[in-house]
Write a protein that holds these residues in place. Structure first.
Motif, PDB file in Angstrom:
ATOM      1  N   ALA A  98       8.001  13.753  17.193  1.00  0.00           N
ATOM      2  CA  ALA A  98       9.337  14.351  17.124  1.00  0.00           C
ATOM      3  C   ALA A  98      10.316  13.707  18.106  1.00  0.00           C
ATOM      4  CB  ALA A  98       9.255  15.845  17.394  1.00  0.00           C
ATOM      5  N   THR A  99       9.882  12.642  18.761  1.00  0.00           N
ATOM      6  CA  THR A  99      10.699  12.019  19.801  1.00  0.00           C
ATOM      7  C   THR A  99      12.019  11.482  19.256  1.00  0.00           C
ATOM      8  OG1 THR A  99       8.709  11.392  21.033  1.00  0.00           O
ATOM      9  CG2 THR A  99      10.734  10.247  21.581  1.00  0.00           C
ATOM     10  N   GLY A 100      11.960  10.717  18.181  1.00  0.00           N
ATOM     11  CA  GLY A 100      13.168  10.108  17.636  1.00  0.00           C
ATOM     12  C   GLY A 100      14.174  11.145  17.170  1.00  0.00           C
ATOM     13  N   TYR A 101      13.708  12.173  16.508  1.00  0.00           N
ATOM     14  CA  TYR A 101      14.573  13.269  16.049  1.00  0.00           C
ATOM     15  C   TYR A 101      15.298  13.891  17.228  1.00  0.00           C
ATOM     16  CZ  TYR A 101      15.782  17.768  13.823  1.00  0.00           C
ATOM     17  OH  TYR A 101      16.449  18.881  13.328  1.00  0.00           O
ATOM     18  N   THR A 102      14.554  14.105  18.298  1.00  0.00           N
ATOM     19  CA  THR A 102      15.122  14.779  19.466  1.00  0.00           C
ATOM     20  C   THR A 102      16.167  13.916  20.154  1.00  0.00           C
ATOM     21  OG1 THR A 102      13.014  15.921  19.753  1.00  0.00           O
ATOM     22  CG2 THR A 102      14.525  15.958  21.623  1.00  0.00           C
ATOM     23  N   ARG A 103      15.883  12.623  20.322  1.00  0.00           N
ATOM     24  CA  ARG A 103      16.866  11.738  20.953  1.00  0.00           C
ATOM     25  C   ARG A 103      18.160  11.702  20.146  1.00  0.00           C
ATOM     26  NH1 ARG A 103      17.868  10.696  25.711  1.00  0.00           N
ATOM     27  NH2 ARG A 103      15.857   9.748  26.193  1.00  0.00           N
ATOM     28  N   ALA A 104      18.028  11.629  18.840  1.00  0.00           N
ATOM     29  CA  ALA A 104      19.223  11.603  17.994  1.00  0.00           C
ATOM     30  C   ALA A 104      20.013  12.903  18.112  1.00  0.00           C
ATOM     31  CB  ALA A 104      18.830  11.354  16.541  1.00  0.00           C
ATOM     32  N   LEU A 105      19.296  14.015  18.199  1.00  0.00           N
ATOM     33  CA  LEU A 105      19.968  15.315  18.242  1.00  0.00           C
ATOM     34  C   LEU A 105      20.706  15.536  19.566  1.00  0.00           C
ATOM     35  CD1 LEU A 105      19.979  17.333  15.925  1.00  0.00           C
ATOM     36  CD2 LEU A 105      18.288  18.690  17.161  1.00  0.00           C
ATOM     37  N   VAL A 106      20.128  15.107  20.684  1.00  0.00           N
ATOM     38  CA  VAL A 106      20.823  15.327  21.972  1.00  0.00           C
ATOM     39  C   VAL A 106      22.030  14.407  22.107  1.00  0.00           C
ATOM     40  CG1 VAL A 106      18.800  16.226  23.185  1.00  0.00           C
ATOM     41  CG2 VAL A 106      19.301  13.786  23.305  1.00  0.00           C
ATOM     42  N   GLY A 107      22.008  13.268  21.404  1.00  0.00           N
ATOM     43  CA  GLY A 107      23.201  12.453  21.297  1.00  0.00           C
ATOM     44  C   GLY A 107      23.607  11.678  22.530  1.00  0.00           C
ATOM     45  N   GLN A 108      22.695  11.469  23.456  1.00  0.00           N
ATOM     46  CA  GLN A 108      22.978  10.655  24.644  1.00  0.00           C
ATOM     47  C   GLN A 108      21.659  10.117  25.189  1.00  0.00           C
ATOM     48  OE1 GLN A 108      21.589  12.139  27.408  1.00  0.00           O
ATOM     49  NE2 GLN A 108      21.606  14.304  26.927  1.00  0.00           N
ATOM     50  N   GLU A 109      21.759   9.172  26.122  1.00  0.00           N
ATOM     51  CA  GLU A 109      20.580   8.456  26.607  1.00  0.00           C
ATOM     52  C   GLU A 109      20.118   8.907  27.987  1.00  0.00           C
ATOM     53  OE1 GLU A 109      18.901   6.198  24.791  1.00  0.00           O
ATOM     54  OE2 GLU A 109      20.298   6.523  23.135  1.00  0.00           O
ATOM     55  N   GLU A 110      20.869   9.794  28.641  1.00  0.00           N
ATOM     56  CA  GLU A 110      20.564  10.115  30.032  1.00  0.00           C
ATOM     57  C   GLU A 110      19.431  11.127  30.207  1.00  0.00           C
ATOM     58  OE1 GLU A 110      23.939  10.252  32.917  1.00  0.00           O
ATOM     59  OE2 GLU A 110      25.122  10.290  31.077  1.00  0.00           O
ATOM     60  N   THR A 111      19.366  12.123  29.338  1.00  0.00           N
ATOM     61  CA  THR A 111      18.278  13.096  29.432  1.00  0.00           C
ATOM     62  C   THR A 111      16.938  12.394  29.267  1.00  0.00           C
ATOM     63  OG1 THR A 111      19.593  14.967  28.634  1.00  0.00           O
ATOM     64  CG2 THR A 111      17.211  15.096  28.320  1.00  0.00           C
ATOM     65  N   ILE A 112      16.007  12.689  30.163  1.00  0.00           N
ATOM     66  CA  ILE A 112      14.661  12.139  30.034  1.00  0.00           C
ATOM     67  C   ILE A 112      13.902  12.918  28.959  1.00  0.00           C
ATOM     68  CG2 ILE A 112      12.414  11.881  31.175  1.00  0.00           C
ATOM     69  CD1 ILE A 112      13.885  11.282  33.752  1.00  0.00           C
ATOM     70  N   ILE A 113      13.392  12.200  27.976  1.00  0.00           N
ATOM     71  CA  ILE A 113      12.542  12.799  26.951  1.00  0.00           C
ATOM     72  C   ILE A 113      11.160  12.182  27.085  1.00  0.00           C
ATOM     73  CG2 ILE A 113      12.142  13.153  24.492  1.00  0.00           C
ATOM     74  CD1 ILE A 113      15.117  12.803  24.011  1.00  0.00           C
ATOM     75  N   ASN A 114      10.161  13.047  27.269  1.00  0.00           N
ATOM     76  CA  ASN A 114       8.802  12.505  27.261  1.00  0.00           C
ATOM     77  C   ASN A 114       8.214  12.594  25.858  1.00  0.00           C
ATOM     78  OD1 ASN A 114       7.408  15.028  26.877  1.00  0.00           O
ATOM     79  ND2 ASN A 114       7.428  15.413  29.081  1.00  0.00           N
ATOM     80  N   SER A 115       7.190  11.816  25.644  1.00  0.00           N
ATOM     81  CA  SER A 115       6.500  11.784  24.362  1.00  0.00           C
ATOM     82  C   SER A 115       5.034  12.102  24.627  1.00  0.00           C
ATOM     83  CB  SER A 115       6.655  10.400  23.723  1.00  0.00           C
ATOM     84  OG  SER A 115       6.186  10.399  22.397  1.00  0.00           O
TER      85      SER A 115
END
Length: 245
Positions: A98-115
């Motif tokens: 679900a990583t790609g979906y989440t990055r697209a939804l938050v709409g920016q690159e600064e939030t750290i998303i772990n996988s």
């Protein structure tokens, strides 16, 4: 909204859970702001109720919120993504698929998303099948360096290696840390970490050259009666961090 909290320049940043705004503020103060405070999506019946409650935390802890699944439950993947789209937290925990979906939804690159990926039982390989459907199938065995590059392509910043079961998967963890350092990624060891093994687990990552380590210390420091994270344990963990990092 602040997406550059104190921890952004840390080599080691704590990730611990909270069950109240008061406990979160005490955690934040005890670690001098070098922390991500986990709030679990699974504790809320709806996205709207989660958002309303999490907004109460944002000003109090400088938005140092880590939106969590809840015991790594991939069934929470969409709720995590939708909450994060609205509150724009510092950190998001997510199932690998679900990583790609989440990055697209938050709409920016600064939030750290772990996988979230799992030990495979084989050194140098990881299990990427941590999604709601894929976890029910035969676990994958993907070379860890390939997995990291795939995760980067999906927009994640970090590997959440879960469940580690403390140091019982040490050999696998060491190899993952080496790969993370080599490929300039972040590392989030998770599962079975306590006051006794915390220093060794973090030191392994630092010795491998990992640029940023976010160890998750959960149930071992939660008071069984109150459900709150013990502040004295946060203080002890922070002292270890200051000593080794």
């Amino acid at each position: 909204m602040n997406l550059k909290a104190k921890y952004f320049n840390d080599r080691v940043c704590l990730n611990v859970l909270t069950n109240s705004v008061e406990n979160a503020k005490a955690i934040y103060d005890a670690s001098e702001g070098h922390v991500l405070v986990g709030i679990l999506s699974k504790n809320y019946p709806s996205v709207d109720e989660a958002v309303t409650d999490m907004k109460r935390y944002q000003d109090v802890i400088d938005n140092a919120i880590s939106v969590g699944l809840g015991a790594g439950d991939p069934g929470q993947w969409k709720m995590v993504a939708e909450i994060s789209q609205i509150i724009q937290p510092q950190h998001i925990n997510q199932a690998c698929t679900a990583t790609g979906y989440t990055r697209a939804l938050v709409g920016q690159e600064e939030t750290i998303i772990n996988s979230m990926i799992s030990p495979s039982g084989r050194v140098g390989y990881v299990n990427m099948a941590t999604g709601i459907l894929s976890r029910e199938q035969t676990p994958t065995e993907v070379p860890v360096r390939t997995a990291i590059q795939m995760i980067k392509e999906m927009g994640a910043n970090s590997i959440k290696f879960f469940p580690m079961k403390g140091l019982s998967t040490r050999d696998e963890y060491v190899e993952v840390c080496k790969a993370v350092a080599e490929l300039d990624f972040m590392m989030e060891p998770t599962g079975g970490i306590d006051l006794d093994n915390f220093e060794e687990i973090v030191q392994i990552a630092l010795d491998a050259g990992v640029k940023r380590v976010i160890p998750h210390v959960y149930s071992s420091i939660i008071d069984a009666e109150t459900g709150a994270t013990r502040i004295e344990d946060v203080e002890a963990l922070y002292e270890i961090i200051k000593k080794i990092a």
